[in-house]
Design an enzyme around this catalytic site. Structure first.
Site, PDB file in Angstrom:
ATOM      1  N   ARG A   1       0.871  -1.354   0.201  1.00 28.42           N
ATOM      2  CA  ARG A   1      -0.106   0.036  -0.093  1.00 28.42           C
ATOM      3  C   ARG A   1       1.063   1.446  -0.092  1.00 28.42           C
ATOM      4  O   ARG A   1       0.629   1.955  -1.212  1.00 28.42           O
ATOM      5  CB  ARG A   1      -1.186   0.035   1.434  1.00 28.42           C
ATOM      6  CG  ARG A   1      -2.018  -1.375   0.936  1.00 28.42           C
ATOM      7  CD  ARG A   1      -3.264  -1.434   1.844  1.00 28.42           C
ATOM      8  NE  ARG A   1      -4.401  -2.579   1.910  1.00 28.42           N
ATOM      9  CZ  ARG A   1      -5.077  -2.560   2.589  1.00 28.42           C
ATOM     10  NH1 ARG A   1      -4.697  -1.624   3.619  1.00 28.42           N
ATOM     11  NH2 ARG A   1      -5.858  -3.179   2.256  1.00 28.42           N
TER      12      ARG A   1
ATOM     13  N   TYR B   1      -6.330  -1.373  -7.073  1.00 27.17           N
ATOM     14  CA  TYR B   1      -5.680  -2.812  -6.970  1.00 27.17           C
ATOM     15  C   TYR B   1      -4.831  -2.083  -5.443  1.00 27.17           C
ATOM     16  O   TYR B   1      -4.760  -0.878  -4.697  1.00 27.17           O
ATOM     17  CB  TYR B   1      -4.195  -3.120  -7.203  1.00 27.17           C
ATOM     18  CG  TYR B   1      -3.317  -2.048  -8.083  1.00 27.17           C
ATOM     19  CD1 TYR B   1      -2.424  -0.957  -7.797  1.00 27.17           C
ATOM     20  CD2 TYR B   1      -3.019  -3.212  -8.790  1.00 27.17           C
ATOM     21  CE1 TYR B   1      -1.887  -1.074  -7.523  1.00 27.17           C
ATOM     22  CE2 TYR B   1      -1.895  -2.717  -9.294  1.00 27.17           C
ATOM     23  CZ  TYR B   1      -1.391  -1.535  -8.840  1.00 27.17           C
ATOM     24  OH  TYR B   1       0.324  -0.886  -9.501  1.00 27.17           O
ATOM     25  N   GLU B   2      -4.597  -3.234  -4.188  1.00 23.16           N
ATOM     26  CA  GLU B   2      -4.096  -3.471  -3.021  1.00 23.16           C
ATOM     27  C   GLU B   2      -5.331  -2.932  -1.961  1.00 23.16           C
ATOM     28  O   GLU B   2      -4.575  -2.393  -1.105  1.00 23.16           O
ATOM     29  CB  GLU B   2      -2.500  -2.676  -3.242  1.00 23.16           C
ATOM     30  CG  GLU B   2      -1.713  -2.951  -3.986  1.00 23.16           C
ATOM     31  CD  GLU B   2      -1.443  -3.951  -3.898  1.00 23.16           C
ATOM     32  OE1 GLU B   2      -1.547  -5.361  -3.357  1.00 23.16           O
ATOM     33  OE2 GLU B   2      -0.058  -4.403  -4.884  1.00 23.16           O
ATOM     34  N   GLY B   3      -6.455  -3.047  -1.748  1.00 26.22           N
ATOM     35  CA  GLY B   3      -7.265  -2.621  -1.276  1.00 26.22           C
ATOM     36  C   GLY B   3      -7.842  -0.953  -1.632  1.00 26.22           C
ATOM     37  O   GLY B   3      -7.420  -0.286  -1.970  1.00 26.22           O
TER      38      GLY B   3
ATOM     39  N   GLN C   1      -9.208   0.874   1.769  1.00 23.43           N
ATOM     40  CA  GLN C   1      -8.780   2.096   2.409  1.00 23.43           C
ATOM     41  C   GLN C   1      -9.063   3.103   3.236  1.00 23.43           C
ATOM     42  O   GLN C   1      -8.662   3.588   4.618  1.00 23.43           O
ATOM     43  CB  GLN C   1      -7.534   3.480   1.402  1.00 23.43           C
ATOM     44  CG  GLN C   1      -6.761   2.371   0.959  1.00 23.43           C
ATOM     45  CD  GLN C   1      -5.896   1.466   1.441  1.00 23.43           C
ATOM     46  OE1 GLN C   1      -5.545   1.285   2.320  1.00 23.43           O
ATOM     47  NE2 GLN C   1      -6.115  -0.213   0.552  1.00 23.43           N
TER      48      GLN C   1
END
Lengths: 582, 582
Positions: free
Chosen positions: B284, B428-430, B435
């Site tokens: 992240r 992506y990555e959450g 977030q």
């Protein structure tokens, strides 16, 4: 669409009042027919158009598989002519109905639709400016869709600044001209869908004045036309290349080389820019309608995905209490994204259909004050329709991707194609920065705010009629407050602009966005009002519109707090050359 | 970069204070070497990577022409190991320096860079969680870049909600496991750059609890590794397809089928999610750094174009008084776009390098209170670094296209590629929605605002030191005012969230954006402060940073006025089911 046309705007009665022979059933019949055509014929070609794109083969552009057949069906169905004049073989339908059809076409397949949309502009431009002989030669074929149109303005070194253009037009002995020069970014400049292409070209005659006062308008066919009106040999117009674009792959964007091409003057020498602006203003409104259609389809896709995608428990888990996860549509942040899309698409539709009605009133009303008012509103709000609606469509397409999560970034779901296709809208037909400048400088400040005050007074007058209806307080108070703040801002900007040449450019984009939020607030208030007046007669659909209106006022309209401050930002800070030294 | 590291953040001294052996010259040497490598080797492959993309051929992915050779040079130059531990053959450089290199790689070629960036995450995840035997087997090869890493979480039916995952891990007699299941969206899941690929895979052992408490972490190599550590036969991991994506065409995004693949447990059974989050949190932060690099390059391209493109007279026509037109960089609205990009990139750099310093302090400081503070700041601000910085990078890439006008939509100038490549970052990555929820729920409300207050107190403490310096009033007043408003908001949100399960989801995105604006305001104030303290020693570059800081406070920070209102929007309006009935 029917809610907006019939329940909020009372379109049929408005059109009848201007002497246009139309009723609700006729409008609905055309809309339903067009919807069926779009769903059955046009929409299924959207993905293949993106994937296969256009190819330049020899001297023509090969469109994606199926495009030609769909175009033939479009012509056979009489769709191109729906809102053309009866005397040229058209259906004589009002522009308002034409706009509804254009919205659906843009939802279904924006690339394919571009082959059709410039024909209407060329039709109108020639109808307004050309000689009777040229009209006879071109208009019936444009109305029928047998031929298509283009708008040739941009050259490699000039886009926004048309005063720089260098394409030459040399008079020939027979009264025609020979056109030479290079035009680029020409949508549908070459293709295999129709037997001829009608290029409207800006060029300079010999010894014309420099700048925009030396520009004339010419009609230049792809194939020369004999005295019987039949296309013959290729004219001196060559497609040298097509652009490799981010999106709209199915639409051919051409570099056209004119090499002694035979053309005819449209209107007067050196008055070409004003003549072309008939087409350009139509194209700007048309861009707004395209944006509306693409916003709508982005929302429809996202809504479908959000209902079907099961992931995580929603905060209140109302739908599936015994499952491990819920549809993501019950996540508040997904609702925020979906309702933001709906606010922009629904609000844009109210706004643009109302503007389309003004087009019809301007043309047809017997009352000069109605015509003048319509003209004022169109000239004032066309830049808002183009820029605000297209920026919001891009936002909406981006939210549509985001609702899809990872699936939004891959081709399979179509969300990323819609986003790529939408991203051109804030650029073409005059960038949104140019629109903003046009609004603030030429439409608001230039007449001392006369046209703008007219609009604000209409809105405030409407808001005052809501006084005493508690259920409308939310809407009334916001409209009145905002009108006061915008009025103060305009006064300040006018004063500051007097001795600050950079003021308009510094404030224009924020100002346009502010006006856009305000315009949509007015229309959402009217939609809410319409629903509330129905009382017990309101259906689920009506309650949806009311809920979206409330969301718009609660969550989105607060953006105006920032815009009011941003529009007053410091010109000297912005223009400090130190900031761009590297 | 040097301004941020050396002049604003005093990075070398901070690192030395934590016992890290580094000085300014060493940092500059590495940065310059990496810059040269990126410019010479990596950047030239950005266009071909987009155009040619990846192809699945047989059982491997063929990367675009030149990618393999560049990767070999990257390994030969020792770049993968720069910030790995010395004991595994790494250079032992601090994360702060690693972040600078990652920023440059992302500017140069984000697709190519993705093959390198997950290796560092896999390295750190194994280093933190794996047995000594596994570390010996994998870490030196990951540090050298001989092997690359992946992170296998997502399955077709589960992304955000990992509790739903179904990939199985069955124990074998030899202490290893057999992994079976399908993982998707696996970046660099298959490729031809390295001799082996190290998959970190989340899966369930038999009889593990449902949900996230039954997830374990496994390391699964593409090729099985013999006792001497040499890769042999293909393991049971198959790339069934690669995604057709909007951008990052040079990066292979794979569907991986695990079919009785040999894997080893990393850490404890059922503790896999926590172990994986070491890697995820790094990813992240890494996404933020990627976003920074792409924002920077979008601005550089737009700046070049705006200086070269001659079009229309600028309001003050300062540069070319005798010409028909000026460079568009002198148009106020073009300045607005360029300075907005610069505000986001420069502000993000200050923020992210400061966070990278916290990573180093957390790892190396001898002082437990420093380590704890660093951990608090990292856990609090990682979602802001991921979401705010990536959203702003997308905005910036979009502005970069807009500065280019029509040229922004065609492939030739690269602006549209940067935009397409950037658009994945908020997903992506959450997703950025996830977030935002993480920030408001888990990082701010969960500890009664303790960590958040720490940050606000640091900022306000700094702002108070500016008292009496008139030149800093603009910055000081805004920081103090905003702190008070955010504090009130947090108190209200905490109270409302107690009996409203939808409150966090309703407010989270606006809250995260608000915090993001506030964080960047703090860092821009420090940058301005640094320049102003230089007095007569300030160079043109320094004056630029001051000018951008002023622009940020004048034109962008007012967006917080809206966000403060939006964050308080009505949960019941948002969650009114009537609004999504259609």
């Amino acid at each position: 669409m029917q809610f907006v046309l019939h329940e909020v705007l009372d379109a049929a009665a408005t059109l009848q009042g201007a002497g246009i022979d139309i009723d609700i059933d006729t409008i609905d019949g055309v809309i339903e027919g067009a919807g069926d055509f779009c769903a059955r014929v046009v929409a299924p070609l959207n993905t293949v158009g993106d994937r296969d794109g256009c190819r330049l083969v020899g001297d023509t552009v090969v469109t994606p598989p199926g495009f030609k057949k769909a175009y033939d069906q479009y012509v056979a169905g009489g769709w191109p002519a729906v809102d053309c004049d009866v005397e040229h073989g058209g259906g004589g339908m009002p522009s308002t109905v034409g706009s509804v059809i254009k919205e659906m076409l843009a939802s279904a397949n924006p690339s394919w639709t571009l082959y059709t949309s410039l024909s209407a502009g060329a039709y109108r431009c020639l109808n307004a400016n050309a000689s009777e002989a040229l009209k006879r030669r071109y208009l019936p074929n444009l109305a029928s869709g047998k031929w298509t149109g283009t708008m040739c303005l941009t050259e490699p070194h000039c886009g926004t600044d048309l005063g720089l253009l260098t394409t030459r037009a040399v008079p020939a002995d027979d009264g025609s001209y020979r056109i030479s020069g290079t035009k680029m970014f020409i949508t549908s400049g070459e293709h295999d869908l129709a037997e001829n292409i009608v290029h409207l070209v800006l060029a300079r005659t010999p010894d014309s004045p420099k700048g925009t006062r030396g520009i004339s308008l010419f009609v230049v066919p792809k194939r020369t036309i004999d005295s019987a009106g039949t296309p013959g040999d290729r004219n001196g117009v060559y497609c040298d290349s097509i652009e490799n674009k981010m999106g709209l792959h199915g639409s051919a964007t051409c570099v056209l080389r004119f090499d002694n091409a035979v053309g005819h003057l449209v209107g007067e020498v050196n008055k070409g820019l004003a003549a072309m602006f008939v087409m350009m203003n139509g194209a700007r409104l048309g861009t707004g309608v395209q944006a509306l259609g693409m916003n709508e389809v982005a929302n429809q896709k996202a809504l479908t995905y959000a209902r079907e995608r099961i992931q995580s428990r929603a905060p209140e888990s109302r739908r599936t209490p015994n499952q491990a996860a819920d549809p993501i549509i019950d996540q508040p942040d997904v609702r925020r994204m979906l309702l933001t899309q709906k606010s922009w698409s629904g609000g844009s539709r109210l706004f643009l259909y109302w503007l389309a009605l003004q087009v019809d009133l301007r043309k047809s009303s017997a009352d000069p004050s109605v015509r003048e008012y319509a003209e004022d509103m169109l000239s004032l709000l066309t830049p808002v329709a183009k820029a605000f609606v297209s920026d919001r469509a891009v936002d909406s397409a981006s939210l549509g991707m985001q609702v899809h999560g990872g699936a939004g970034y891959i081709a399979d779901y179509g969300a990323e194609q819609t986003f790529r296709d939408t991203r051109i809208l804030p650029i073409y037909e005059g960038t949104n920065g140019v629109q903003s400048h046009d609004l603030l400088q030429r439409k608001v400040l230039s007449d001392g705010g006369r046209r703008f005050k007219q609009f604000v007074e209409m809105v405030s007058g409407y808001a005052q009629t809501l006084d005493g209806r508690q259920e409308m307080d939310l809407f009334r108070v916001a409209l009145i407050t905002l009108a006061g703040e915008i009025d103060t801002l305009v006064t300040d900007l006018a004063r500051w602009a007097q001795d600050d040449d950079c003021r308009v450019g510094t404030s224009a984009v924020d100002f346009l966005n502010l006006v856009g939020y305000y315009v949509l607030a007015y229309f959402w208030a009217r939609a809410a009002d319409t629903v509330l007046q129905l009382g017990d007669q309101a259906t689920d659909f009506h309650r949806q519109q009311l809920a979206i209106a409330r969301f718009y006022f609660d969550k989105l309209l607060p953006d105006t707090f920032s815009l009011l401050v941003r529009a007053r930002s410091d010109t000297r800070i912005l223009m400090d050359d130190a900031a761009i030294a590297f």
